[in-house]
Design a protein around this motif. Structure first.
Motif, PDB file in Angstrom:
ATOM      1  N   SER A 385       0.852  -1.182   0.000  1.00 51.69           N
ATOM      2  CA  SER A 385       0.000   0.000   0.000  1.00 51.69           C
ATOM      3  C   SER A 385       0.894   1.240   0.000  1.00 51.69           C
ATOM      4  N   PRO A 386       0.323   2.418  -0.293  1.00 55.03           N
ATOM      5  CA  PRO A 386       1.126   3.644  -0.221  1.00 55.03           C
ATOM      6  C   PRO A 386       1.704   3.877   1.175  1.00 55.03           C
ATOM      7  N   PHE A 387       0.910   3.559   2.205  1.00 54.34           N
ATOM      8  CA  PHE A 387       1.347   3.783   3.586  1.00 54.34           C
ATOM      9  C   PHE A 387       2.481   2.837   3.955  1.00 54.34           C
ATOM     10  N   ASN A 388       2.375   1.592   3.504  1.00 54.28           N
ATOM     11  CA  ASN A 388       3.428   0.624   3.745  1.00 54.28           C
ATOM     12  C   ASN A 388       4.707   1.026   3.010  1.00 54.28           C
ATOM     13  N   CYS A 389       4.541   1.667   1.866  1.00 43.87           N
ATOM     14  CA  CYS A 389       5.675   2.078   1.050  1.00 43.87           C
ATOM     15  C   CYS A 389       6.467   3.210   1.720  1.00 43.87           C
ATOM     16  N   ILE A 390       5.767   4.193   2.266  1.00 43.41           N
ATOM     17  CA  ILE A 390       6.462   5.356   2.836  1.00 43.41           C
ATOM     18  C   ILE A 390       6.890   5.140   4.289  1.00 43.41           C
ATOM     19  N   LYS A 391       6.496   4.016   4.876  1.00 38.04           N
ATOM     20  CA  LYS A 391       6.817   3.744   6.281  1.00 38.04           C
ATOM     21  C   LYS A 391       8.326   3.753   6.506  1.00 38.04           C
ATOM     22  N   ASN A 392       8.773   4.592   7.423  1.00 35.21           N
ATOM     23  CA  ASN A 392      10.195   4.706   7.807  1.00 35.21           C
ATOM     24  C   ASN A 392      11.109   5.138   6.654  1.00 35.21           C
ATOM     25  N   ALA A 393      10.548   5.717   5.592  1.00 33.55           N
ATOM     26  CA  ALA A 393      11.374   6.168   4.460  1.00 33.55           C
ATOM     27  C   ALA A 393      12.050   7.497   4.785  1.00 33.55           C
ATOM     28  N   ASP A 394      13.249   7.671   4.242  1.00 34.13           N
ATOM     29  CA  ASP A 394      13.965   8.938   4.402  1.00 34.13           C
ATOM     30  C   ASP A 394      13.472   9.971   3.392  1.00 34.13           C
ATOM     31  N   CYS A 395      12.908   9.483   2.300  1.00 34.26           N
ATOM     32  CA  CYS A 395      12.429  10.374   1.236  1.00 34.26           C
ATOM     33  C   CYS A 395      11.420   9.613   0.394  1.00 34.26           C
ATOM     34  N   MET A 417       6.775   8.528   7.733  1.00 34.22           N
ATOM     35  CA  MET A 417       8.151   8.585   7.255  1.00 34.22           C
ATOM     36  C   MET A 417       9.168   8.882   8.372  1.00 34.22           C
ATOM     37  N   LYS A 418      10.369   8.390   8.203  1.00 34.71           N
ATOM     38  CA  LYS A 418      11.461   8.697   9.134  1.00 34.71           C
ATOM     39  C   LYS A 418      11.839  10.165   9.004  1.00 34.71           C
ATOM     40  N   HIS A 419      11.982  10.614   7.759  1.00 32.47           N
ATOM     41  CA  HIS A 419      12.193  12.031   7.454  1.00 32.47           C
ATOM     42  C   HIS A 419      11.132  12.435   6.429  1.00 32.47           C
ATOM     43  N   PRO A 420      10.173  13.265   6.798  1.00 34.81           N
ATOM     44  CA  PRO A 420       9.087  13.628   5.864  1.00 34.81           C
ATOM     45  C   PRO A 420       9.554  14.578   4.763  1.00 34.81           C
ATOM     46  N   ILE A 421      10.200  13.984   3.772  1.00 36.65           N
ATOM     47  CA  ILE A 421      10.656  14.726   2.592  1.00 36.65           C
ATOM     48  C   ILE A 421       9.962  14.127   1.375  1.00 36.65           C
ATOM     49  N   VAL A 422       9.227  14.934   0.641  1.00 33.36           N
ATOM     50  CA  VAL A 422       8.469  14.458  -0.523  1.00 33.36           C
ATOM     51  C   VAL A 422       8.938  15.197  -1.772  1.00 33.36           C
ATOM     52  N   ILE A 423       9.283  14.413  -2.792  1.00 34.76           N
ATOM     53  CA  ILE A 423       9.634  14.992  -4.080  1.00 34.76           C
ATOM     54  C   ILE A 423       8.462  14.754  -5.020  1.00 34.76           C
ATOM     55  N   LEU A 438       5.880  19.616   6.211  1.00 31.62           N
ATOM     56  CA  LEU A 438       6.987  18.765   5.808  1.00 31.62           C
ATOM     57  C   LEU A 438       7.811  19.491   4.747  1.00 31.62           C
ATOM     58  N   ARG A 439       8.810  18.829   4.230  1.00 26.96           N
ATOM     59  CA  ARG A 439       9.620  19.435   3.178  1.00 26.96           C
ATOM     60  C   ARG A 439       9.170  18.905   1.835  1.00 26.96           C
ATOM     61  N   LEU A 440       8.577  19.749   1.029  1.00 34.89           N
ATOM     62  CA  LEU A 440       8.120  19.365  -0.306  1.00 34.89           C
ATOM     63  C   LEU A 440       9.077  19.983  -1.337  1.00 34.89           C
ATOM     64  N   MET A 441       9.626  19.143  -2.162  1.00 38.05           N
ATOM     65  CA  MET A 441      10.456  19.593  -3.268  1.00 38.05           C
ATOM     66  C   MET A 441       9.738  19.148  -4.546  1.00 38.05           C
TER      67      MET A 441
END
Length: 448
Positions: A385-395, A417-423, A438-441
């Motif tokens: 799932s999307p939530f499982n995918c972003i779990k503990n992700a750095d980016c 996320m571990k670090h909420p950075i979204v590209i 969060l940090r959105l790039m």
């Protein structure tokens, strides 16, 4: 509706071929589809689509149940039992970008062999995307050679390019913008036009009848122009990123309101992919070069598209520094929403670049996971799932703009996320809303 409808055969049960076959069958034409892959033939005859396309499987099951469609490996059965044969086989790229006509040539030879046994007139329609000169210089001579018959007398040839969009294939088959017919002679053109006038009735789209090479080139010019618009807006996006407070989405809206330009294909992102635009631009470049002309604009379009996916990795490095050992989530693998096609997909290029950086990659897509597993096997992780995918992700890199990703809120990323950075590689998120939490790039967004 005609009482004496022509029977139709379609060579190639890939995307264009199956959509064409099902489209005709849905209007009550008897259609036989031909494919060399026995597994694909078996799936189709069971009512299972070999690829994901909205509405296709339901319509496939309907026309099978009505007896209007069947699939076979047998060329002889299909051609002898039909009046018109569409060639809809693939035309992939060679290593140098030029067109590979192996499947077209094989189909031409097989058709010729069967026509040798047929006494009545037969129309062959090349729907595959082929470079100018292919039909007149290869398809036609091969069929004449193997059939022992003369084109224009005992059989006819037309070129009828398809303009289907993956994710909208059935819709585009039933309601196209236009019909293009490149004809060897008037008899062949009249027969194909008659078929389409019967098929569309009062909803007949605009029709262009022209010479065969022109029809072949229309398809390439069409796709090259769309690719050019995408690379153009991506070039502008890259300029915006260097310009404080500039936003390519607003620039695109501003120029898209100009009626001479229009808003379509002005969505900046990580580049175009799929089975058509990349290979057709490269094939047109190779064809032009062979003719002694260097297509500078098309080369630039291709170069921009080749480098654009790297922007996602560049932004990841900007946010995280060294990517070795970092966990990066990829949302979206298909080259566009509503398909499972990952051919020349941007996601593939990004994943490969990240793996070279020593990154741990986890991915999710609503329908393209099986195709991705075949390509990357155990070199990456697959989320449920999307939530499982972003779990503990750095980016997290948003690659494909599926609707279910558009509903994700800033809190979903912050909490998982571990670090909420979204590209945001497709510009689907509200920058002001997301940047508060969060940090959105984003592609095409100049920093403040």
């Amino acid at each position: 509706m005609s009482l004496n409808r022509q029977q139709i055969s379609v060579i190639g049960a890939g995307y264009a071929g199956l959509c064409t076959a099902i489209g005709f069958a849905s209007k009550g034409y008897k259609v036989i589809a031909v494919d060399r892959d026995p597994k694909k033939v078996a799936l189709i005859n069971k009512g299972i689509s070999p690829f994901y396309e909205i509405g296709l499987e339901t319509l496939l099951q309907k026309v099978l149940g009505q007896g209007y469609l069947k699939c076979t490996k047998n060329y002889k059965e299909a051609i002898l039992e039909s009046d018109i044969t569409f060639i809809a086989v693939g035309t992939p790229s060679k290593r140098d970008g030029s067109i590979n006509l192996t499947y077209v040539n094989n189909a031409s030879c097989e058709i010729g062999r069967v026509l040798k046994e047929k006494e009545t007139y037969h129309l062959i329609v090349v729907k595959s995307t082929v470079i100018p000169g292919t039909t007149e210089n290869q398809v036609k001579p091969m069929i004449e050679k193997f059939s022992g018959k003369t084109c224009g007398d005992e059989f006819g040839i037309c070129v009828n390019p398809e303009f289907l969009r993956e994710g909208s294939g059935i819709q585009d088959t039933l309601y196209p913008d236009r019909i293009v017919i490149g004809e060897n002679d008037k008899k062949a053109g009249d027969m194909l036009e008659s078929l389409y006038r019967d098929f569309y009735g009062d909803e007949m789209p605009p029709l262009i009848r022209t010479k065969i090479p022109t029809a072949e080139l229309i398809k390439y010019a069409n796709n090259a122009f769309l690719a050019t618009k995408i690379s153009f807006i991506n070039e502008i996006a890259n300029i915006c990123e260097k310009s404080p407070n500039a936003d390519v989405t607003v620039v695109a809206k501003g120029i898209g309101l100009d009626k001479r330009i229009g808003p379509m294909f002005l969505q900046a992102g990580l580049g175009y992919g799929g089975s058509c635009l990349p290979k057709d631009v490269k094939a047109l470049i190779a064809h032009s070069t062979k003719l002694g002309y260097s297509p500078a604009l098309l080369k630039a379009v291709n170069k921009i598209n080749e480098t654009q996916p790297g922007k996602a990795v560049e932004l990841s490095k900007k946010a995280l520094g060294n990517l070795r050992g970092k966990r990066i989530a990829i949302l979206g693998l298909a080259f566009k929403p509503n398909t499972d096609d990952i051919r020349s997909a941007v996601s593939i290029k990004i994943i490969r670049k990240l793996l070279k950086e020593g990154t741990s990659v986890i991915v999710y897509d609503p329908v393209a996971m099986p195709n991705t597993r075949k390509k990357f096997k155990n070199s990456i992780q697959y989320a449920s799932s999307p939530f499982n995918c972003i779990k503990n992700a750095d980016c997290c890199i948003l690659v494909t703009e599926w609707d279910e990703f558009k509903t994700l809120k800033p809190e979903d990323f912050v909490q998982n996320m571990k670090h909420p950075i979204v590209i945001d590689g497709r510009r689907i998120y509200n920058q002001e809303l997301f940047n508060r939490k969060l940090r959105l790039m984003a592609i095409g967004l100049g920093q403040k």
